[in-house]
Design a protein around this motif. Structure first.
Motif, PDB file in Angstrom:
ATOM      1  N   PHE A 240       0.824  -1.207   0.000  1.00 50.85           N
ATOM      2  CA  PHE A 240       0.000   0.000   0.000  1.00 50.85           C
ATOM      3  C   PHE A 240       0.860   1.259   0.000  1.00 50.85           C
ATOM      4  O   PHE A 240       2.076   1.215   0.204  1.00 50.85           O
ATOM      5  CB  PHE A 240      -0.949   0.016   1.202  1.00 50.85           C
ATOM      6  N   ASP A 241       0.227   2.379  -0.221  1.00 54.01           N
ATOM      7  CA  ASP A 241       0.878   3.680  -0.214  1.00 54.01           C
ATOM      8  C   ASP A 241       0.885   4.219   1.212  1.00 54.01           C
ATOM      9  O   ASP A 241      -0.158   4.571   1.750  1.00 54.01           O
ATOM     10  CB  ASP A 241       0.128   4.632  -1.153  1.00 54.01           C
ATOM     11  N   ALA A 242       2.063   4.292   1.797  1.00 50.99           N
ATOM     12  CA  ALA A 242       2.152   4.720   3.195  1.00 50.99           C
ATOM     13  C   ALA A 242       1.793   6.182   3.377  1.00 50.99           C
ATOM     14  O   ALA A 242       1.478   6.615   4.488  1.00 50.99           O
ATOM     15  CB  ALA A 242       3.564   4.480   3.728  1.00 50.99           C
ATOM     16  N   ASP A 243       1.831   6.948   2.313  1.00 45.11           N
ATOM     17  CA  ASP A 243       1.524   8.374   2.421  1.00 45.11           C
ATOM     18  C   ASP A 243       0.033   8.669   2.314  1.00 45.11           C
ATOM     19  O   ASP A 243      -0.387   9.815   2.520  1.00 45.11           O
ATOM     20  CB  ASP A 243       2.270   9.150   1.327  1.00 45.11           C
ATOM     21  N   HIS A 244      -0.757   7.654   1.979  1.00 46.65           N
ATOM     22  CA  HIS A 244      -2.199   7.887   1.890  1.00 46.65           C
ATOM     23  C   HIS A 244      -2.774   7.970   3.299  1.00 46.65           C
ATOM     24  O   HIS A 244      -2.488   7.131   4.153  1.00 46.65           O
ATOM     25  CB  HIS A 244      -2.876   6.765   1.102  1.00 46.65           C
ATOM     26  N   PRO A 245      -3.604   8.965   3.575  1.00 46.12           N
ATOM     27  CA  PRO A 245      -4.079   9.172   4.956  1.00 46.12           C
ATOM     28  C   PRO A 245      -5.086   8.143   5.459  1.00 46.12           C
ATOM     29  O   PRO A 245      -5.346   8.095   6.661  1.00 46.12           O
ATOM     30  CB  PRO A 245      -4.714  10.564   4.895  1.00 46.12           C
ATOM     31  N   SER A 246      -5.631   7.323   4.582  1.00 47.79           N
ATOM     32  CA  SER A 246      -6.720   6.435   5.001  1.00 47.79           C
ATOM     33  C   SER A 246      -6.289   5.438   6.073  1.00 47.79           C
ATOM     34  O   SER A 246      -7.069   5.104   6.971  1.00 47.79           O
ATOM     35  CB  SER A 246      -7.284   5.686   3.797  1.00 47.79           C
ATOM     36  N   LEU A 247      -5.054   4.955   5.989  1.00 45.72           N
ATOM     37  CA  LEU A 247      -4.584   3.956   6.950  1.00 45.72           C
ATOM     38  C   LEU A 247      -3.918   4.562   8.182  1.00 45.72           C
ATOM     39  O   LEU A 247      -3.608   3.848   9.129  1.00 45.72           O
ATOM     40  CB  LEU A 247      -3.608   2.988   6.277  1.00 45.72           C
ATOM     41  N   GLU A 248      -3.704   5.854   8.176  1.00 52.99           N
ATOM     42  CA  GLU A 248      -2.975   6.494   9.273  1.00 52.99           C
ATOM     43  C   GLU A 248      -3.542   6.176  10.654  1.00 52.99           C
ATOM     44  O   GLU A 248      -2.771   5.894  11.591  1.00 52.99           O
ATOM     45  CB  GLU A 248      -2.924   8.002   9.062  1.00 52.99           C
ATOM     46  N   PRO A 249      -4.877   6.168  10.845  1.00 51.35           N
ATOM     47  CA  PRO A 249      -5.387   5.843  12.188  1.00 51.35           C
ATOM     48  C   PRO A 249      -5.028   4.430  12.641  1.00 51.35           C
ATOM     49  O   PRO A 249      -4.996   4.168  13.847  1.00 51.35           O
ATOM     50  CB  PRO A 249      -6.908   5.997  12.024  1.00 51.35           C
ATOM     51  N   TYR A 250      -4.760   3.526  11.693  1.00 53.54           N
ATOM     52  CA  TYR A 250      -4.450   2.145  12.039  1.00 53.54           C
ATOM     53  C   TYR A 250      -2.956   1.918  12.256  1.00 53.54           C
ATOM     54  O   TYR A 250      -2.544   0.784  12.542  1.00 53.54           O
ATOM     55  CB  TYR A 250      -4.940   1.222  10.918  1.00 53.54           C
ATOM     56  N   LEU A 251      -2.153   2.958  12.119  1.00 57.05           N
ATOM     57  CA  LEU A 251      -0.698   2.831  12.203  1.00 57.05           C
ATOM     58  C   LEU A 251      -0.126   3.537  13.424  1.00 57.05           C
ATOM     59  O   LEU A 251       1.008   3.993  13.415  1.00 57.05           O
ATOM     60  CB  LEU A 251      -0.057   3.400  10.928  1.00 57.05           C
TER      61      LEU A 251
ATOM     62  N   GLY B 274      -7.764   0.166   3.559  1.00 60.60           N
ATOM     63  CA  GLY B 274      -6.716  -0.473   2.775  1.00 60.60           C
ATOM     64  C   GLY B 274      -6.896  -0.281   1.286  1.00 60.60           C
ATOM     65  O   GLY B 274      -5.931  -0.079   0.542  1.00 60.60           O
ATOM     66  N   ARG B 275      -8.135  -0.317   0.839  1.00 56.55           N
ATOM     67  CA  ARG B 275      -8.434  -0.078  -0.580  1.00 56.55           C
ATOM     68  C   ARG B 275      -8.004   1.315  -1.003  1.00 56.55           C
ATOM     69  O   ARG B 275      -7.383   1.503  -2.041  1.00 56.55           O
ATOM     70  CB  ARG B 275      -9.938  -0.223  -0.821  1.00 56.55           C
ATOM     71  N   GLN B 276      -8.381   2.299  -0.195  1.00 53.97           N
ATOM     72  CA  GLN B 276      -8.053   3.669  -0.542  1.00 53.97           C
ATOM     73  C   GLN B 276      -6.539   3.881  -0.630  1.00 53.97           C
ATOM     74  O   GLN B 276      -6.073   4.702  -1.425  1.00 53.97           O
ATOM     75  CB  GLN B 276      -8.664   4.631   0.478  1.00 53.97           C
ATOM     76  N   ALA B 277      -5.790   3.146   0.183  1.00 56.28           N
ATOM     77  CA  ALA B 277      -4.327   3.264   0.162  1.00 56.28           C
ATOM     78  C   ALA B 277      -3.692   2.398  -0.924  1.00 56.28           C
ATOM     79  O   ALA B 277      -2.467   2.384  -1.054  1.00 56.28           O
ATOM     80  CB  ALA B 277      -3.762   2.890   1.526  1.00 56.28           C
ATOM     81  N   GLY B 278      -4.512   1.683  -1.677  1.00 58.72           N
ATOM     82  CA  GLY B 278      -3.991   0.888  -2.787  1.00 58.72           C
ATOM     83  C   GLY B 278      -3.384  -0.436  -2.400  1.00 58.72           C
ATOM     84  O   GLY B 278      -2.579  -0.997  -3.160  1.00 58.72           O
ATOM     85  N   GLY B 279      -3.733  -0.972  -1.229  1.00 56.00           N
ATOM     86  CA  GLY B 279      -3.145  -2.227  -0.777  1.00 56.00           C
ATOM     87  C   GLY B 279      -4.010  -3.445  -1.054  1.00 56.00           C
ATOM     88  O   GLY B 279      -5.193  -3.332  -1.400  1.00 56.00           O
ATOM     89  N   LEU B 280      -3.394  -4.606  -0.920  1.00 57.51           N
ATOM     90  CA  LEU B 280      -4.118  -5.875  -0.949  1.00 57.51           C
ATOM     91  C   LEU B 280      -4.382  -6.298   0.488  1.00 57.51           C
ATOM     92  O   LEU B 280      -3.535  -6.105   1.363  1.00 57.51           O
ATOM     93  CB  LEU B 280      -3.301  -6.950  -1.665  1.00 57.51           C
TER      94      LEU B 280
END
Length: 221
Positions: free
Chosen positions: A110-121, A140-146
């Protein structure tokens, strides 16, 4: 993410080529460092990955990406010396509720710079609606991850039910090969892993594998 939504993710091709023999000597998509509940520093883990000659690696600390930068520096230094280094995929393990059962989800590539996953990190599991599998999937989808269900046979609900639920939501797959017996050297558990792999294959889902290393050797758990 369902394949029709992200058909070109480069990790898809890698996962489709995996067999039970790929781990632990060629690939490892599930391992931990001292930045969650592991015993290895990122430096130690990266050095072991180099010594093993891993082709693909993801460090999947719980709710943290802190190990990624230090490990990447090791690989950059090794590559500058002409050494072969693994393809290093960004990874994290996130807790969530699936069918009312607390499970772990591997988010890879995934893209670590995408804000969608930030609360989970932030080093801890969330509470409330953000703990639901649907919320983790969307982030995860918004950040482009599987998104892959980790070790499906370790939970209080049968793996068949959890995989079916993950499939309905749109998860990409699950960890097919896992050492449920936690041996000193990683070995996929017979029968259980074969049944999980068959379930995933029937549903057209991706299969992953990893040692889930928490100790001092990347060859075992």
């Amino acid at each position: 993410m369902p394949e029709h939504l992200m058909p070109d993710h480069p990790l898809r091709h890698v996962l489709r080529q995996l067999t039970p023999a790929c781990c632990p000597g060629r690939v490892n998509f599930h391992c931990h460092t001292i930045f969650s509940d592991g015993s290895l520093t990122p430096l130690e883990l990266a050095q072991q990955a180099l010594e093993l000659g891993l082709e693909h690696l993801a460090i999947t600390d719980h709710h943290s990406l802190a190990a990624h930068g230090p490990a990447m520096e090791v690989f950059k230094a090794a590559a500058s010396e002409g050494r072969a280094v693994p393809s290093f995929w960004r990874g994290v393990e996130i807790s969530c509720l699936l069918e009312g059962c607390l499970v772990h989800v591997l988010v890879l590539g995934f893209d670590a710079d995408h804000p969608s996953l930030e609360p989970y990190l932030q080093g801890r599991a969330l509470v409330g609606p953000a703990l639901q599998a649907e919320a983790v999937l969307e982030a995860g989808r918004q950040a482009g991850g599987l998104l892959l269900l980790a070790h499906p046979a370790r939970y209080r609900l049968p793996f068949q039910r959890l995989i079916a639920a993950a499939d309905r939501l749109g998860f990409d797959g699950a960890e097919a090969w896992y050492d449920y017996q936690m041996q000193s050297r990683w070995t996929p558990t017979p029968l259980v892993c074969e049944a999980i792999a068959a379930e995933l294959q029937q549903r057209g889902l991706l299969m992953s594998c990893g040692t889930d290393t928490h100790g001092l050797a990347l060859l075992g758990r």
